[in-house]
Design an enzyme around this catalytic site. Sequence first.
Site, PDB file in Angstrom:
ATOM      1  N   THR A 154       0.928  -1.078   0.031  1.00 31.57           N
ATOM      2  CA  THR A 154       0.051   0.157  -0.111  1.00 31.57           C
ATOM      3  C   THR A 154       0.852   1.230   0.019  1.00 31.57           C
ATOM      4  OG1 THR A 154      -0.247   0.361   2.519  1.00 31.57           O
ATOM      5  CG2 THR A 154      -1.628  -1.084   1.537  1.00 31.57           C
ATOM      6  N   HIS A 155       0.466   2.393  -0.540  1.00 33.07           N
ATOM      7  CA  HIS A 155       1.289   3.482  -0.458  1.00 33.07           C
ATOM      8  C   HIS A 155       2.619   3.164  -1.192  1.00 33.07           C
ATOM      9  CE1 HIS A 155      -1.224   5.535   2.658  1.00 33.07           C
ATOM     10  NE2 HIS A 155      -1.333   4.214   3.108  1.00 33.07           N
ATOM     11  N   SER A 277      16.486  -3.013 -26.204  1.00 34.65           N
ATOM     12  CA  SER A 277      16.935  -1.623 -26.529  1.00 34.65           C
ATOM     13  C   SER A 277      17.928  -1.306 -27.495  1.00 34.65           C
ATOM     14  CB  SER A 277      17.337  -1.005 -24.990  1.00 34.65           C
ATOM     15  OG  SER A 277      18.411   0.016 -25.592  1.00 34.65           O
TER      16      SER A 277
END
Length: 430
Positions: A154-155, A277
């Site tokens: 969370t967060h 890439s």
Amino acid sequence: MKLWEKGAAVDAMMSEFTVGADRAMDVRLARWDVVGSIAHADMLVSVGLLSALDGARLVATLSDLLAEIDSNGFVIDDGVEDVHSQVEQILVERLGDIGKRIHTGRSRNDQVLVDLKLWLRHELRTVRRAVVETAGLLLDLAERHRDVSLPGYTHYQVAMPSSFGLWLGGHAEALIEDLSVLDMAIHAANANPLGSAAGYGSTFPLDREATTRALNFDRVHVTSTFAQMSRGRTEKLAAMAIAQVASTLGRFASDVVLYMSQNFAFVTIPDAFTTGSSIMPHKKNPDVFEVMRARCNRLQALPTEIQLVLGNLPSGYHRDLQFVKDRVIPAIDEVALCLAVLQHVVPHVQPNPSIMQDARYRYIDSVDRVNGLVMQGIPFRDAYRMVADAIANNTYDELPAAPSGAAQAHLGSVDNPGIDELRTRLRRAL
Ligand code: ARG
């Protein structure tokens, strides 16, 4: 030559500007324009506005045209404004004067309405099936990796233990819930506007129930005024459903992008699904999920775009409404493509089975430790403080073990993600 030309030349620049992308969009509606025309012709015969013979020839020619469209596609000739004009022109070419009778008791306004309803109903049902399939695939994967641990955040901060069963089951449940939004959009498209003509009905004794039955609509739009007002509204509700599905897919894609980052390392996908890439030789990028996220985020602008076109239109037909078509048609294609690609890659998402061993997840079971103390009779708030102190004093490992195990797991928790319940709901939604 336009259906409405009355002799005076039409300005070319004006014409191109007003037609815009409509011809390309209308090609997509062609088969439905013909289907609607067959129902209309049959109805004209049944109310005595067309002879049985003329009706039979119109319907036979339209049926041939339908088969041609289904096998070879449809072309709108240069200089022809839209699909409705092209279909009428073909009928006149093949049947002469009989072809000129098809437009009795209708207008292009209710014609385009019926085309869009039939097209949307069909496409939304296809999207619905794809959503069901995608939810099923997510549930298969959830089942396969049901008990593989996954850190819950969370967060963006380490929170509590989760699992692949719970993560994937959550996204599957979101798709199952989205079906009700799709059903609302399908319901909006499943009503007959034919007979509303230009928006105010007709003095002919049209049998609107007959075309409703013939086209398998579940009801008729009662007032010709609302039938016309449903233009744009039907598309907006479809757009809301598309946006909702896109939001669900985009959030899943966003999770995968994050979880593939080396700093998370929760999942991998086979090299074939990654891109490289041009400068960094070690790169294996999750472009497919980034592009999924971008496409799905963009789709969520659709209801707003449509609302802005409709915003201040008075009732009745306005040419503005044409400029909803070239947004909603590509959007359906886009969401269908996203669903197809997701179905293609989802089975290849591989969990990292040892992620929980990473030291950063040392305290991820702190709530369980609190619960362990609670089970021994300690009040929750005191237990919380004891665990917090143990973390601060580096005595965490001496705490009693956490209660665990499926026996006491509630529905929707790590030890009981409820995949079977979701499967039942998915089956019911079919
Ligand atoms: N292309 C038009 C549309 O999408 C068809 C209806 C034209 N009707 C009219 N009155 N100009 O709205």
